[in-house]
Design an enzyme around this catalytic site. Structure first.
Site, PDB file in Angstrom:
ATOM      1  N   ASP A   7       0.874  -1.168   0.000  1.00  0.00           N
ATOM      2  CA  ASP A   7       0.000   0.000   0.000  1.00  0.00           C
ATOM      3  C   ASP A   7       0.914   1.221   0.000  1.00  0.00           C
ATOM      4  O   ASP A   7       1.488   1.585   1.028  1.00  0.00           O
ATOM      5  CB  ASP A   7      -0.897  -0.002   1.246  1.00  0.00           C
ATOM      6  CG  ASP A   7      -1.840   1.185   1.278  1.00  0.00           C
ATOM      7  OD1 ASP A   7      -2.303   1.618   0.204  1.00  0.00           O
ATOM      8  OD2 ASP A   7      -2.109   1.688   2.388  1.00  0.00           O
ATOM      9  N   GLU A  67      -1.443  -1.246  -4.884  1.00  0.00           N
ATOM     10  CA  GLU A  67      -2.686  -0.529  -5.145  1.00  0.00           C
ATOM     11  C   GLU A  67      -2.422   0.595  -6.136  1.00  0.00           C
ATOM     12  O   GLU A  67      -1.414   1.289  -6.051  1.00  0.00           O
ATOM     13  CB  GLU A  67      -3.236   0.033  -3.836  1.00  0.00           C
ATOM     14  CG  GLU A  67      -4.632   0.585  -3.950  1.00  0.00           C
ATOM     15  CD  GLU A  67      -5.213   0.916  -2.596  1.00  0.00           C
ATOM     16  OE1 GLU A  67      -6.061   0.147  -2.124  1.00  0.00           O
ATOM     17  OE2 GLU A  67      -4.799   1.932  -2.017  1.00  0.00           O
ATOM     18  N   ASP A 139      -2.307   0.890   7.273  1.00  0.00           N
ATOM     19  CA  ASP A 139      -1.592   0.738   6.004  1.00  0.00           C
ATOM     20  C   ASP A 139      -1.174  -0.718   5.788  1.00  0.00           C
ATOM     21  O   ASP A 139      -1.214  -1.225   4.672  1.00  0.00           O
ATOM     22  CB  ASP A 139      -0.379   1.670   5.958  1.00  0.00           C
ATOM     23  CG  ASP A 139      -0.788   3.128   6.088  1.00  0.00           C
ATOM     24  OD1 ASP A 139      -1.516   3.613   5.203  1.00  0.00           O
ATOM     25  OD2 ASP A 139      -0.414   3.763   7.083  1.00  0.00           O
TER      26      ASP A 139
END
Length: 179
Positions: A7, A67, A139
């Protein structure tokens, strides 16, 4: 197959490693790479690179997933996020690994069942799919969700059918391995 989910973030870059064995998923590790906002941008990016490289060396993933970046109203913030994302793409490439990229809504739909799930819902479903996992922060939870999403979509149509229309884990058997 060992999957590293990433992430991306400049201040907090979340990571999570899972093992996918058929339809079984098990937690290996998770954490957050952090950079000091008081440092200049180049030093922050170098710090993230070094920390993420250490994660690769310790856990030796077979594949990675990240992502996709969304664009928000703050152009400077979006640019900085893009630079951190560049580091997150560079490190797996240096190890010769393929990198899957997933939109945030696809990750949420796969893990939670709805594409606009809140962070708390993602965290809860990651804990449900990886029982006993201790998550190092939001996260890291997102990174584990990205890894779970990649594990599902990189294994072919048979597993995708098992996920069902809701995008959940269907009848998957989930197992945690502590190391």
């Amino acid at each position: 197959m060992r999957v590293l989910g990433i992430d991306p973030g400049l201040r907090n870059l979340g990571w999570g490693v899972i093992e996918a064995d058929g339809s079984r998923l098990s937690h290996i590790a998770n954490g957050v790479c952090q950079s000091d906002s008081g440092e200049d941008l180049a030093k922050r990016l170098l710090s993230l690179h070094e920390q993420l490289t250490d994660v690769f060396n310790r856990f030796q993933p077979d594949t990675a997933a990240i992502e996709q970046t969304f664009v928000n109203k703050d152009a400077v913030g979006t640019l900085k996020l893009g630079q951190a994302r560049g580091v997150a793409l560079l490190v797996p490439a240096q190890f010769g690994l393929p990198v899957g990229e997933y939109a945030p809504n696809k990750v949420k739909k796969t893990v939670v069942g709805v594409g606009h799930a809140a962070k708390q819902q993602v965290d809860h479903m990651v804990k449900m799919q990886l029982p006993g996992v201790v998550i190092e922060g939001p996260d890291a939870a997102d990174a584990l969700a990205i890894a779970i999403c990649h594990a599902h979509y990189s294994r072919g149509p048979g597993l995708n059918a098992a996920l069902g229309a809701a995008g959940g884990t269907g009848g998957l058997r989930i197992k945690e391995v502590r190391r």
